[in-house]
Scaffold this motif. Structure first.
Motif, PDB file in Angstrom:
ATOM      1  N   LEU B 187       0.824  -1.219   0.000  1.00 37.22           N
ATOM      2  CA  LEU B 187       0.000   0.000   0.000  1.00 37.22           C
ATOM      3  C   LEU B 187       0.855   1.264   0.000  1.00 37.22           C
ATOM      4  CD1 LEU B 187      -2.853   1.149   0.057  1.00 37.22           C
ATOM      5  CD2 LEU B 187      -2.673   1.235   2.543  1.00 37.22           C
ATOM      6  N   HIS B 190       4.507   0.449  -2.935  1.00 37.39           N
ATOM      7  CA  HIS B 190       4.479  -0.188  -4.248  1.00 37.39           C
ATOM      8  C   HIS B 190       3.542   0.565  -5.178  1.00 37.39           C
ATOM      9  CE1 HIS B 190       3.971  -3.350  -7.311  1.00 37.39           C
ATOM     10  NE2 HIS B 190       5.169  -3.728  -6.915  1.00 37.39           N
ATOM     11  N   ARG B 191       3.836   0.473  -6.471  1.00 37.56           N
ATOM     12  CA  ARG B 191       3.012   1.209  -7.428  1.00 37.56           C
ATOM     13  C   ARG B 191       1.570   0.701  -7.405  1.00 37.56           C
ATOM     14  NH1 ARG B 191       5.476   0.417 -13.066  1.00 37.56           N
ATOM     15  NH2 ARG B 191       4.395   2.287 -13.645  1.00 37.56           N
ATOM     16  N   ALA B 194      -0.146   2.491  -4.732  1.00 39.08           N
ATOM     17  CA  ALA B 194      -0.385   3.874  -5.162  1.00 39.08           C
ATOM     18  C   ALA B 194      -1.612   3.920  -6.066  1.00 39.08           C
ATOM     19  CB  ALA B 194       0.842   4.405  -5.893  1.00 39.08           C
ATOM     20  N   HIS B 195      -1.733   2.919  -6.926  1.00 37.14           N
ATOM     21  CA  HIS B 195      -2.877   2.912  -7.840  1.00 37.14           C
ATOM     22  C   HIS B 195      -4.188   2.688  -7.085  1.00 37.14           C
ATOM     23  CE1 HIS B 195      -0.436   2.210 -11.784  1.00 37.14           C
ATOM     24  NE2 HIS B 195      -0.011   3.224 -11.059  1.00 37.14           N
ATOM     25  N   LEU B 197      -4.725   3.847  -4.041  1.00 32.98           N
ATOM     26  CA  LEU B 197      -5.000   5.157  -3.440  1.00 32.98           C
ATOM     27  C   LEU B 197      -5.585   6.129  -4.471  1.00 32.98           C
ATOM     28  CD1 LEU B 197      -1.771   5.537  -1.267  1.00 32.98           C
ATOM     29  CD2 LEU B 197      -4.109   5.235  -0.411  1.00 32.98           C
ATOM     30  N   TYR B 198      -4.962   6.207  -5.648  1.00 34.72           N
ATOM     31  CA  TYR B 198      -5.459   7.115  -6.683  1.00 34.72           C
ATOM     32  C   TYR B 198      -6.893   6.762  -7.081  1.00 34.72           C
ATOM     33  CZ  TYR B 198      -0.457   8.118  -7.523  1.00 34.72           C
ATOM     34  OH  TYR B 198       0.859   8.460  -7.399  1.00 34.72           O
ATOM     35  N   VAL B 211      -3.935   5.136 -15.010  1.00 37.69           N
ATOM     36  CA  VAL B 211      -4.107   4.030 -14.067  1.00 37.69           C
ATOM     37  C   VAL B 211      -5.221   3.124 -14.597  1.00 37.69           C
ATOM     38  CG1 VAL B 211      -4.840   3.417 -11.734  1.00 37.69           C
ATOM     39  CG2 VAL B 211      -3.349   5.396 -12.101  1.00 37.69           C
TER      40      VAL B 211
END
Ligand SMILES: Nc1ncnc2c1ncn2[C@@H]1O[C@H](COP(=O)(O)OP(=O)(O)OP(=O)(O)O)[C@@H](O)[C@H]1O
Ligand SMILES: [Mg+2]
Lengths: 265, 340
Positions: B187, B190-191, B194-195, B197-198, B211
């Motif tokens: 969370l 790592h990407r 991030a994705h 969260l976005y 994304v």
């Protein structure tokens, strides 16, 4: 091409950077784009103008892969883009400042700057957090001239001013050294001095040999930076002019005529 | 330096406050019944039961961060566990049973994701439906009968999943900690995280920046299914028996753990650490109340009280009302007036 289309000399010499042919796009009953042809030359600044709802943002969304066209083709440097997703378009070198900025407001500044293109340790996918933060601060200070004291890369975007948010969206488009930079009404919410910074930046894009699409409702802004103007009206391209062939007053006159009659005299 | 520490504290306010709640709860326990709460036995008991709801809560956290919900996981847990027990009883092969069970969980999560992401059914409503369907399937398949799992005892997998390490530490506790660490890394660092969260923050913006929102949601829902199946196996092996009701009772406890942990129901924000601590609080309250000599009738009331108090703290934080500063300034103004 439409009869009254003018093609920039730069686009004739080499294959254009982007060629969009006969683009159609509808949202339910609303036809946003009705067979638009659109060309961007190498090292060319194109001003895309037209009334509210003309289809400018939609054209940009198709070009960047956010929306899929119902019909029509997109060529990048002469090669057809068949699977045109946002990821692809960013990978080939298109960066965009969208009209509504496309920020994730609860996330902090560095996460917004690298949204969708995170700086990772190679293919592991783990993010270089320290480097992202450093790059973010550098970018904001140098490119946009954020001077607010106490500015950190970990600041949430939600509390920032409209201009600051716009600054982040613009910095993001600059960071990746794209070949085509698209600015959809980038001067919204900006003060006079910030607006001038953006205009200078657009000229800088030209100096660095790159191309730019500049969308704005301010004819004065666009006239001062663009090489060519493309006029959209209700989903159709109704005119294209080279800057050298048209004066500012002449351009304003033509736009007023289009607004009234939907075609060019 | 001081600035940096200040900033760190500011960023971890949420985590610190939930941790504060945990400390307060345990201080009360120890005061009420020092004999029990200063001995290892009670912690051993906690470590054997809390991991189940903790792992479920961990897997729900990314779902909530996406602004979605999954209420079907207790039933998916029940059905996958039944599949595990059934395959084991048929083949006597615990590994085969385990793999099939996880696959069934993943499949259940996949169905959820298809109907939510592609078809567009709101997750709240869909997963209520799925909750009934999977539970119904357990009862149809098992005719309400349980299955014995005594035969699993002594296998390596049994020891690895619910054995007692050094005779002292339940293996499931280690699993919960490892899963928490992995989830936290993903969370925050790592990407893919991030994705998440976005997407939870603003799916339209995320999509515009490239994304793959649909893929992110699909993986997150599938992951819940796998975790539910995994916990189904753990919980069944722990008691060496499959109950047709396996999974019931975990819904509210696991969800509450996520929310008292500080993950926002509005999406875009969340903390794995918070969820983990939240699960410990939820899991220890019940035992603590009873052992602490408070009547069992108080259990539900105290559960509710802890939930409401922590949600109130977060609501204030989100409003950016600095309670401390407000208090100081109002005291100051009080004195100011007194002087006049
Ligand atoms: N997601 C959508 N759903 C439905 N209709 C849409 C959507 N996006 C755009 N439209 C419609 O398509 C047409 C073109 O919109 P578009 O945003 O491209 O115009 P624009 O030229 O960018 O206008 P503006 O100058 O106001 O930004 C409008 O009629 C708009 O209402
Ligand atoms: Mg627009």
């Amino acid at each position: 091409m439409k009869d009254n289309a003018v093609i920039s000399p730069t686009t004739l010499v080499t294959t254009p950077l982007v060629k969009m042919v006969n683009i159609h796009k509808s949202y339910g009953a609303v036809t946003a784009l009705n067979g638009v042809d659109f060309v961007i030359g190498r090292n060319e600044i194109v001003g895309l103008i037209g009334d509210n709802g003309a289809g400018k943002s939609t054209l940009i969304k198709v070009l960047t892969g956010v929306e899929k066209q119902d019909e029509g083709k997109i060529y990048w440097k002469g090669k057809e883009e068949e699977k045109h997703t946002v990821e692809n378009s960013r990978n080939i070198g298109i960066e965009t400042v969208f009209q509504d900025r496309a920020l994730a407001e609860k996330q902090n500044i560095w996460r917004n700057l690298f949204m969708g293109r995170e700086l990772t340790y190679g293919r592991t996918g783990f993010i270089k957090i320290g480097q992202s933060q450093k790059e973010a601060i550098k970018l904001l200070k140098n490119m946009i001239g954020f001077t607010q004291s106490g500015l950190t890369a970990n600041l949430g975007v939600r509390g920032l001013s409209g201009g600051e948010k716009q600054g982040i969206a613009i910095s993001r488009a600059l960071y990746f050294d794209a070949q085509l930079i698209i600015l959809d009404e980038p001067t919204n919410n900006l003060s006079l001095s910030e607006t001038n910074k953006v205009l200078d930046f657009v000229r800088g894009v030209k100096d660095h040999g790159k191309s730019c699409i500049f969308i704005t409702h301010s004819i004065y802004h666009v006239y001062s930076v663009a090489d060519r103007f493309v006029v959209l009206d209700r989903g159709n391209t109704v005119g294209e002019f080279l800057k050298k062939d048209v004066s500012l007053d002449g351009l304003v006159g033509k736009l007023e005529y289009v607004a009234k009659h939907g075609v060019l005299a | 330096m001081l600035e940096k520490i200040k900033q760190k504290i500011n960023e971890s306010k949420l985590q610190l406050s939930i941790f504060g709640v945990l400390v307060i709860v345990f201080v009360i326990f120890i005061i009420k019944n020092p004999q029990t709460f200063l001995s290892y036995r009670i912690y051993y008991a906690f470590m054997s039961t809390i991991p189940f709801s903790a792992i479920l809560a961990l897997s729900l956290t990314p779902v909530v961060i996406l602004g979605e919900i999954d209420l079907s996981f207790p039933s998916v847990m029940g059905f996958s566990a039944w599949v595990f027990a059934f395959v084991f009883n048929q083949t006597n092969n615990i590994y085969l049973a385990f793999v099939i069970c996880l696959a069934v969980g993943m499949f259940a999560g996949f169905i959820n994701s298809v109907l939510i992401v592609r078809v567009g059914i709101p997750s709240l409503i869909l997963t209520i439906g799925m909750m009934f369907m999977w539970r119904g399937l357990v009862y149809i398949a098992s005719a309400g009968q349980g299955l014995s799992l005594v035969g699993t005892k002594g296998t390596i997998l049994y020891k690895a999943l619910v054995g007692r390490i050094g005779g002292q530490v339940p293996a499931q506790a280690i699993w919960a900690v490892v899963i928490a660490i992995v989830f936290a890394l993903i969370l925050n660092r790592h990407r893919f995280g991030a994705h998440i969260l976005y997407t939870g923050d603003d799916a339209v913006s995320a999509k515009m920046m490239g994304v793959n929102v649909a893929k992110v949601k699909t993986i997150v829902f599938m992951q819940v299914g796998v975790c539910a199946a995994f916990v189904g196996v753990l919980a069944s092996l722990e008691v060496l028996y499959l109950w047709a009701s396996t999974g019931e009772g975990y819904l509210m406890k696991s969800l509450a753990s996520v929310f008292i942990g500080g993950t926002s129901v509005f999406g875009g924000m969340g903390t794995i650490f918070g969820t983990f601590v939240g699960a410990i609080i939820m899991g220890s309250l019940e035992a603590g109340i009873v052992v602490g000599g408070i009547s069992g009738f108080w259990t539900q009331f105290i559960f509710g009280l802890v939930i409401v108090i922590s949600l109130t703290i977060y609501a204030y934080m989100n409003k950016r009302i600095n309670l401390g500063r407000k208090l100081i300034s109002s005291i100051k103004s009080l004195f100011g007036r007194a002087k006049k």
